[in-house]
Scaffold this active site. Structure first.
Site, PDB file in Angstrom:
ATOM      1  N   ASP A  95       0.882  -1.104  -0.039  1.00 25.02           N
ATOM      2  CA  ASP A  95      -0.025  -0.021  -0.093  1.00 25.02           C
ATOM      3  C   ASP A  95       0.977   1.236  -0.129  1.00 25.02           C
ATOM      4  OD1 ASP A  95      -2.158   1.760   0.377  1.00 25.02           O
ATOM      5  OD2 ASP A  95      -3.049   0.505   1.968  1.00 25.02           O
ATOM      6  N   ASP A 196      -2.852   4.426  -2.783  1.00 27.14           N
ATOM      7  CA  ASP A 196      -3.666   5.446  -1.930  1.00 27.14           C
ATOM      8  C   ASP A 196      -4.034   6.808  -2.442  1.00 27.14           C
ATOM      9  OD1 ASP A 196      -4.805   5.492   0.943  1.00 27.14           O
ATOM     10  OD2 ASP A 196      -3.947   7.243   1.077  1.00 27.14           O
ATOM     11  N   GLU A 250      -6.626   3.390  -5.599  1.00 30.93           N
ATOM     12  CA  GLU A 250      -7.926   3.759  -4.674  1.00 30.93           C
ATOM     13  C   GLU A 250      -8.289   5.086  -5.126  1.00 30.93           C
ATOM     14  OE1 GLU A 250      -9.286   4.940  -0.242  1.00 30.93           O
ATOM     15  OE2 GLU A 250      -7.575   5.745  -1.009  1.00 30.93           O
ATOM     16  N   HIS A 324     -10.693  -1.365   5.414  1.00 35.53           N
ATOM     17  CA  HIS A 324     -10.170  -0.660   6.732  1.00 35.53           C
ATOM     18  C   HIS A 324     -10.903   0.448   7.217  1.00 35.53           C
ATOM     19  CE1 HIS A 324      -7.746   0.992   3.952  1.00 35.53           C
ATOM     20  NE2 HIS A 324      -7.278   2.093   4.725  1.00 35.53           N
ATOM     21  N   ASP A 325     -11.372   1.029   5.877  1.00 32.36           N
ATOM     22  CA  ASP A 325     -12.093   2.493   6.083  1.00 32.36           C
ATOM     23  C   ASP A 325     -13.564   2.406   6.260  1.00 32.36           C
ATOM     24  OD1 ASP A 325      -9.825   3.873   5.932  1.00 32.36           O
ATOM     25  OD2 ASP A 325      -9.977   3.933   3.828  1.00 32.36           O
TER      26      ASP A 325
HETATM   27  O1  TEU Z   1      -8.598   6.660   2.150  1.00 31.83           O
HETATM   28  C1  TEU Z   1      -9.236   7.554   1.323  1.00 31.83           C
HETATM   29  C2  TEU Z   1     -10.518   8.050   1.466  1.00 31.83           C
HETATM   30  O2  TEU Z   1     -10.844   9.159   1.112  1.00 31.83           O
HETATM   31  C3  TEU Z   1     -11.338   7.438   2.348  1.00 31.83           C
HETATM   32  O3  TEU Z   1     -11.605   6.229   2.324  1.00 31.83           O
HETATM   33  C4  TEU Z   1     -11.426   7.975   3.719  1.00 31.83           C
HETATM   34  O4  TEU Z   1     -10.702   7.494   4.655  1.00 31.83           O
HETATM   35  C5  TEU Z   1     -12.932   7.849   4.290  1.00 31.83           C
HETATM   36  O5  TEU Z   1     -13.889   8.633   3.219  1.00 31.83           O
HETATM   37  C6  TEU Z   1     -13.220   8.756   5.540  1.00 31.83           C
HETATM   38  O6  TEU Z   1     -14.508   8.526   5.857  1.00 31.83           O
HETATM   39  C7  TEU Z   1      -7.445   6.428   2.217  1.00 31.83           C
HETATM   40  C8  TEU Z   1      -7.023   5.430   3.370  1.00 31.83           C
HETATM   41  O7  TEU Z   1      -7.606   4.195   2.875  1.00 31.83           O
HETATM   42  C9  TEU Z   1      -7.293   5.622   4.550  1.00 31.83           C
HETATM   43  O8  TEU Z   1      -6.990   4.945   5.480  1.00 31.83           O
HETATM   44  C10 TEU Z   1      -6.304   6.990   4.702  1.00 31.83           C
HETATM   45  O9  TEU Z   1      -6.786   7.606   5.953  1.00 31.83           O
HETATM   46  C11 TEU Z   1      -6.547   8.094   3.593  1.00 31.83           C
HETATM   47  O10 TEU Z   1      -6.495   7.447   2.327  1.00 31.83           O
HETATM   48  C12 TEU Z   1      -5.405   9.238   3.781  1.00 31.83           C
HETATM   49  O11 TEU Z   1      -4.290   8.522   3.505  1.00 31.83           O
END
Ligand code: TEU
Length: 551
Positions: A95, A196, A250, A324-325
């Site tokens: 990642d 990401d 992503e 994980h989000d």
């Molecule tokens: O996530 C990006 C993102 O915009 C979302 O999934 C966000 O975490 C969510 O909408 C919040 O409600 C990525 C990663 O997966 C996340 O864990 C990180 O916090 C984020 O990028 C920043 O690097």
């Protein structure tokens, strides 16, 4: 192996398996579970960030792109994981967070110390006369997207936490440095990259205020045309040289059109993309921090639009319910009390037979649920704490907010993997960094392997994908799109047709297929209530999913 046959498992390393006693999962812990993962049948393993990091955003705030945080182990541990993975036919996917670095990264620190070269690694701007910040943009974690840059009169852009500073991709040196990072890990034998928020890397030279409308604001820094150029350049100079390497972007708030472009193989940008629109169907008026029932028709419509959009235009979907989000889909769209196993297998069934590459998030294969935390201190996630403060200022009561967090917090999926009925579910011999879900005595890998339905079902789904071209490559066609309880679709490849029908709810139903499905010799393939013969008036039990095939 081509990318169409892959099934990718996501291990949130911090919560997967601690080989020692520090309460954090680690690389050795992952290696010790390769055997388990190989039983499941997966072909690639995505690990969330394990690089040195102040952990303000659980590793998405990287302070050294080519190191390993000591809490997770050493580079030797990683080499061993890659080597062992190879023996099981499991490639490792890393990642990489290339949109921003931690403010503790050496580059940012040097920039702060006044080195001009490194100041151009970040997005620094002055606030115009009479304005507080360079633009009125909001951070995705709440509050303004700009932070004061040391003692200067400038501000740095941070679209996420203030310790995550957006990198300046307009600067060629930044792009070269990040390409080196990708090549470093390729040199270590990595076979995949999850990039990401990669569609946010293209910022304009001149940044302007938004109208205040959130969608319009996002369009000012999301999916800008230059992102395609950056990705093509990165690919050409790194992963694009190795056809077996898989990349998944992503994509924050993206569109079907953009994702077609990102993932059409001829463009040489990415193998596939994650989009999130289908996981916003339980937001009220687009607002995440609300408690709202999910909109089933909207959910089906979104998945359907993406299936058709990408499959008909040479794009490729990354398919997922969980990560994980996101809160756990079994708690969110299923019934984790009365029909936990059936709703888990049913959801998996719908997803795994779609067009694209399925992802399994740790614990999904044993039906792990949201933990239903009752106290604010049980939450570790910065986003949840920011949201709590914000909702308080909006006048919501503590109780109301706790109910919203129980449904929406990212920590719902970040609780430790439940391995056994032992203390801390066998996750760690020490104290876990985040509390476990209390149900680990009933829901854990050991129990599931003894007499559960879910793991076995995933095994079957994964095996069938590997065996059948129609699942890997078939066209996708929806049926019964307007049906308020049933999810159904067909896939076709050469002479073969696959029909999937699923009851998305806990009430039995009889579905009339006569208008939508051509008669013929439909044979049972897989179903979560066991074998049934095909009928035009098909009875479906609660959360029943079933597929038939015809040649
Ligand atoms: O996530 C990006 C993102 O915009 C979302 O999934 C966000 O975490 C969510 O909408 C919040 O409600 C990525 C990663 O997966 C996340 O864990 C990180 O916090 C984020 O990028 C920043 O690097």
């Amino acid at each position: 192996m081509s990318f169409q046959n892959e099934v990718i498992y996501q291990a949130y390393i911090k919560s997967f398996k601690d080989s020692g006693e520090n309460g954090y999962g680690d690389i050795k812990g992952v290696t010790s579970k390769l055997d388990y993962l190989s039983k499941l049948g997966i072909t690639m393993l995505w690990l969330n960030p394990f690089y040195p990091s102040p952990q303000k955003d659980n590793g998405y705030d990287i302070s050294d792109y080519t190191g390993i945080d000591p809490i997770y182990g050493t580079i030797e541990d990683f080499e061993e994981l890659v080597e062992e993975g190879e023996k099981y036919g499991i490639g490792i996917m890393l990642d990489l967070v290339l949109n921003h670095s931690s403010t503790e990264h050496e580059w940012f620190q040097k920039a702060l110390a006044g080195e001009k070269k490194y100041q151009d690694y970040y997005i620094l701007r002055e606030a115009p006369e009479g304005k507080e910040f360079p633009t009125n943009w909001q951070s995705k974690f709440g509050g303004p997207a700009w932070e004061k840059f040391g003692e200067t009169n400038k501000y740095y852009l941070s679209l996420f936490d203030k310790t995550q500073a957006d990198l300046n991709w307009r600067n060629k040196e930044v792009r070269e440095e990040l390409t080196k990072v990708v090549n470093f890990w390729i040199g270590k034998g990595v076979k995949g990259f999850r990039l990401d928020v990669i569609n946010l890397i293209g910022k304009d030279e001149i940044l302007i205020d938004s109208t205040g409308d959130i969608a319009q604001e996002k369009s000012l820094y999301t999916d800008r045309p230059i992102v395609h150029e950056y990705l093509q350049e990165l690919s050409k100079n790194s992963y694009g040289k190795y056809p077996e390497i898989i990349t998944v972007g992503e994509m924050s708030s993206t569109s079907i059109e953009s994702c077609i472009q990102y993932t059409q193989q001829k463009n040489k940008e990415l193998t596939m993309a994650f989009s999130f629109h289908h996981l916003k169907v339980d937001y009220s008026d687009g607002e995440k921090w609300t408690k709202a029932p999910f909109d089933f028709l909207e959910l089906k419509k979104i998945i359907n639009d993406w299936q058709l959009g990408l499959s008909k235009n040479g794009g490729w979907n990354a398919l997922f319910w969980n990560n994980h989000d996101q809160p756990r889909a079994v708690s969110r769209f299923g019934d984790d009390q009365n029909y936990r196993e059936k709703s888990a297998t049913s959801q998996a069934h719908i997803l795994h037979f779609l067009h694209g590459t399925p992802y399994v998030y740790q614990g999904e294969e044993i039906g792990m649920t949201n933990p239903y935390f009752e106290e604010l201190k049980q939450y570790q996630d910065i986003e949840s704490h920011n949201a709590y403060k914000l909702m308080r200022t909006q006048g919501k009561s503590h109780k109301e907010i706790m109910e919203i967090l129980q449904e929406k917090s990212r920590d719902n999926s970040r609780t430790p993997m439940q391995w056994t009925s032992e203390k801390h579910a066998g996750f760690t011999k020490g104290e876990p960094w985040i509390e476990l879900a209390k149900n680990y005595l009933q829901i854990n890998v050991a129990k599931e392997l003894e007499h559960g339905e879910i793991f076995i079902y995933y095994q079957n789904l994964i095996r069938l994908r590997k065996e059948r071209k129609v699942i890997q490559l078939g066209n996708y066609e929806p049926i019964l799109l307007e049906h308020e309880q049933v999810w159904a679709y067909q896939r076709n490849f050469e002479e073969e047709e696959l029909l999937t029908i699923s009851n998305f709810y806990g009430e039995e139903i009889v579905v009339d297929l006569s208008k939508d499905v051509k008669p013929g010799d439909w044979k049972y393939v897989l179903g979560n209530y066991g074998e049934r013969s095909f009928k035009m008036n098909l009875e479906l039990a609660p959360y029943e999913s079933i597929s038939f095939i015809k040649k």
